[in-house]
Enzyme design. Sequence first.
Site, PDB file in Angstrom:
ATOM      1  N   HIS A  18       1.002  -1.364   0.096  1.00 17.73           N
ATOM      2  CA  HIS A  18      -0.004   0.068   0.011  1.00 17.73           C
ATOM      3  C   HIS A  18       0.832   1.286   0.147  1.00 17.73           C
ATOM      4  CE1 HIS A  18       0.833   0.519   4.281  1.00 17.73           C
ATOM      5  NE2 HIS A  18       0.454  -0.623   4.459  1.00 17.73           N
ATOM      6  N   HIS A  21       3.746   1.631   2.515  1.00 18.48           N
ATOM      7  CA  HIS A  21       5.100   0.846   2.234  1.00 18.48           C
ATOM      8  C   HIS A  21       5.868   1.578   1.058  1.00 18.48           C
ATOM      9  CE1 HIS A  21       2.492  -2.864   3.290  1.00 18.48           C
ATOM     10  NE2 HIS A  21       3.394  -2.836   4.091  1.00 18.48           N
ATOM     11  N   CYS A 126       1.373 -10.482  20.331  1.00 18.01           N
ATOM     12  CA  CYS A 126       0.459  -9.884  19.288  1.00 18.01           C
ATOM     13  C   CYS A 126       1.120 -10.064  17.924  1.00 18.01           C
ATOM     14  CB  CYS A 126       0.775  -8.176  19.374  1.00 18.01           C
ATOM     15  SG  CYS A 126       0.020  -7.398  17.848  1.00 18.01           S
ATOM     16  N   CYS A 129       2.099  -7.227  15.526  1.00 21.06           N
ATOM     17  CA  CYS A 129       3.539  -6.787  15.877  1.00 21.06           C
ATOM     18  C   CYS A 129       4.604  -7.883  15.579  1.00 21.06           C
ATOM     19  CB  CYS A 129       3.679  -6.192  17.366  1.00 21.06           C
ATOM     20  SG  CYS A 129       2.641  -4.883  17.752  1.00 21.06           S
ATOM     21  N   CYS A 144      -3.496  -4.458  22.043  1.00 17.75           N
ATOM     22  CA  CYS A 144      -2.405  -3.882  21.213  1.00 17.75           C
ATOM     23  C   CYS A 144      -2.796  -2.340  20.912  1.00 17.75           C
ATOM     24  CB  CYS A 144      -1.797  -4.639  20.168  1.00 17.75           C
ATOM     25  SG  CYS A 144      -0.669  -3.987  19.176  1.00 17.75           S
ATOM     26  N   HIS A 147      -2.378  -2.231  16.804  1.00 19.22           N
ATOM     27  CA  HIS A 147      -3.307  -3.132  16.298  1.00 19.22           C
ATOM     28  C   HIS A 147      -4.771  -3.230  16.575  1.00 19.22           C
ATOM     29  CE1 HIS A 147       0.791  -4.112  14.992  1.00 19.22           C
ATOM     30  NE2 HIS A 147       0.242  -4.332  13.714  1.00 19.22           N
ATOM     31  N   LYS A 298      -6.355   6.911   9.441  1.00 19.80           N
ATOM     32  CA  LYS A 298      -5.456   5.654   9.425  1.00 19.80           C
ATOM     33  C   LYS A 298      -5.787   4.763   8.476  1.00 19.80           C
ATOM     34  CE  LYS A 298      -2.826   2.613  12.399  1.00 19.80           C
ATOM     35  NZ  LYS A 298      -2.648   2.061  13.451  1.00 19.80           N
ATOM     36  N   LYS A 301      -7.681  -2.198   6.496  1.00 21.38           N
ATOM     37  CA  LYS A 301      -8.534  -2.813   5.714  1.00 21.38           C
ATOM     38  C   LYS A 301      -9.984  -2.735   6.132  1.00 21.38           C
ATOM     39  CE  LYS A 301      -5.204  -6.408   4.454  1.00 21.38           C
ATOM     40  NZ  LYS A 301      -4.728  -7.802   5.064  1.00 21.38           N
TER      41      LYS A 301
HETATM   42  N1  MSP Z   1       8.310  -6.919   8.579  1.00 20.89           N
HETATM   43  C1  MSP Z   1       8.567  -5.789   9.407  1.00 20.89           C
HETATM   44  C2  MSP Z   1       9.772  -5.154   9.165  1.00 20.89           C
HETATM   45  C3  MSP Z   1      11.074  -5.949   9.331  1.00 20.89           C
HETATM   46  S1  MSP Z   1      12.450  -4.891   9.079  1.00 20.89           S
HETATM   47  C4  MSP Z   1      13.651  -5.842   9.256  1.00 20.89           C
HETATM   48  C5  MSP Z   1       7.363  -4.758   9.309  1.00 20.89           C
HETATM   49  N2  MSP Z   1       6.543  -4.880   7.973  1.00 20.89           N
HETATM   50  S2  MSP Z   1       5.211  -4.037   7.473  1.00 20.89           S
HETATM   51  O1  MSP Z   1       5.108  -4.577   6.253  1.00 20.89           O
HETATM   52  O2  MSP Z   1       4.586  -3.880   8.438  1.00 20.89           O
HETATM   53  O3  MSP Z   1       5.989  -2.416   7.289  1.00 20.89           O
HETATM   54  C6  MSP Z   1       7.154  -2.236   6.262  1.00 20.89           C
HETATM   55  C7  MSP Z   1       7.539  -0.882   6.580  1.00 20.89           C
HETATM   56  O4  MSP Z   1       6.305  -0.008   6.173  1.00 20.89           O
HETATM   57  C8  MSP Z   1       7.589  -0.489   7.954  1.00 20.89           C
HETATM   58  O5  MSP Z   1       8.990   0.618   8.015  1.00 20.89           O
HETATM   59  C9  MSP Z   1       6.643   0.305   8.538  1.00 20.89           C
HETATM   60  O6  MSP Z   1       6.626   1.416   9.372  1.00 20.89           O
HETATM   61  C10 MSP Z   1       6.079   0.923   7.110  1.00 20.89           C
HETATM   62  N3  MSP Z   1       4.738   1.301   6.913  1.00 20.89           N
HETATM   63  C11 MSP Z   1       3.578   0.436   7.204  1.00 20.89           C
HETATM   64  N4  MSP Z   1       2.336   1.388   6.960  1.00 20.89           N
HETATM   65  C12 MSP Z   1       2.787   2.594   6.999  1.00 20.89           C
HETATM   66  C13 MSP Z   1       2.017   3.587   6.662  1.00 20.89           C
HETATM   67  N5  MSP Z   1       0.656   3.817   6.797  1.00 20.89           N
HETATM   68  N6  MSP Z   1       2.981   4.984   6.628  1.00 20.89           N
HETATM   69  C14 MSP Z   1       4.250   4.888   6.468  1.00 20.89           C
HETATM   70  N7  MSP Z   1       4.780   3.642   6.558  1.00 20.89           N
HETATM   71  C15 MSP Z   1       4.205   2.825   6.920  1.00 20.89           C
HETATM   72  O7  MSP Z   1       7.030  -3.927   9.951  1.00 20.89           O
END
Ligand code: MSP
Length: 523
Positions: A18, A21, A126, A129, A144, A147, A298, A301
């Site tokens: 999304h 990411h 969790c 997390c 949590c 989440h 925020k 889903k």
């Molecule tokens: N898999 C772990 C990270 C492991 S790193 C050794 C994880 N994955 S995640 O898919 O949940 O998130 C990946 C990255 O995307 C994280 O840095 C997280 O902060 C970022 N983001 C996820 N949602 C986000 C937003 N809505 N806005 C900005 N960044 C966000 O955590």
Amino acid sequence: MDKFYITTAIDYVNGAPHIGHAYEKILTDIIARHFSQRTDGMFFLTGTDEHGIKIQKTAAAKGITPKELCDENAQKFKDAWKALDINYNKFIRTTDDYHEKAVQKIFKKLVEKGDIYKHSYEGLYCTGCECFLNPKDLTEDGLCPDHMKKPEVVKEENYFFKLTKYKDAIIKHIKENPDFIVPSFRANEVLNQLEDIQDISVSRAKSNVQWGIDVLDDPEQSIYVWIDALSNYITALGYDTEENSDEFKKYWPADVQVIGKDILKFHSIYWPAFLLALDLPLPKHILAHGWITIDETKMSKSLGNVISPTSVLETFELKEPDAFRYYMATSAPCGRDGNYSDEDFKEKVNAHLANSMGNLLNRTLSMLVKYFDGVVQPKNFALVDGANELLKKALGTVKIVENHFNHFEVAEAAQEIIGIVDMTNKFVTDNAPWTLAKEGKMDECAQVLAAVLEVMCIVSALIYPYCPNIAKSMAKQLSFDFSVKLDDLTADNIKEGKLISKEDITPVFLRVDSELADKSSKK
Ligand code: MSP
């Protein structure tokens, strides 16, 4: 600087990418492209985090194997990054064979060092997390806080890592290196968390978590997903505890590791502790970016407001990702939260990229063709009030931008670039080359145009990390050598003589169609 190693967080593959990411990958790509303009040894790593209970449960709910789920979704991340021109050097998947083997060896080394021990434990886990939570961090309803889900009570015999052994060393490191955690306002948060840390569970019983890497000498236990995930930053370079590759020797420690603020604890406490236990140096900087909301809400889903990065390109029928990259990168100052809205996207990119920057180049080149048949005249900027000052300012902007990037202030740097574009637009308005031409003051007119074109070369180089396609198109029309390093930019980038013909002038960025945006906001 003879090398620069930059990494992103690796994304969970329980769903598709999304724009949150995407925000992180865009920020990282921009930093990587900027430092590529200052150094030759760039290594940019990204990838996917594929083990753990979250993936196991999602796959089970879909009736497919975890590996099938990972393959399907990892490809979606790769496709999205391609569409966004994320120019990484390596994409690691934690299910890659070499990574799994290296993680087993890392775990073994920590056991041999006496930093891992077995212990019976009851805690609150969790799945979102992928970690045990401290009861004092839960909401009043026992959820949590990230989440908003009730953690699971887990009672298992696990391996534990002696995190407390490294507490003082990490506190010392953070205090002695105020730029280790960027932005620095987050360092206090981490120091507070460090106050009450305890040893952490670093394995799960195989009976509960099957989708993980086996502990080498104890296959009844899966290695904790965060040890597995964090290790990617070194295994991707070829670290395996024994024979470490030349790439590892060249690139580690990382120059900057880009992550979201929600996973700062893992990167500024757990990760440094694992590295200290492995006798490896710590990364130079951890950049914790803020979160992206959609229309100030925020993304989730359950709210149904999750936006995929490629859907933005589709909505606005954008063939290239530049505008989206620019918008995301400038959505928040360093480390703060940002927001995405269709309306704001349209307004901002039209104003900055089409009206201010694109039009400036387009009309200057058009005037060069109209008044001088596309030929740049011998330069003598002293003929025009403010021309030398403008160029001095533009070159000064290069230094200011570099300084912002030294602190990973990507949005702040962009503001400076648009600032010099605005200043140049004002210079054109103040000197009105069309009036000079009408009055027959062709020497002055030629100098105004030449000064603007010189600034545009500098702007194309500075905007390149954000908008690589637009920048290349600008540079092409300016016959500007794009491979020049930022520090070698001068006030004399354009050769005198024929620069361009009428038919070769093309708008570098077309305004985003307002009807398309209106259509999408009514969806
Ligand atoms: N898999 C772990 C990270 C492991 S790193 C050794 C994880 N994955 S995640 O898919 O949940 O998130 C990946 C990255 O995307 C994280 O840095 C997280 O902060 C970022 N983001 C996820 N949602 C986000 C937003 N809505 N806005 C900005 N960044 C966000 O955590």
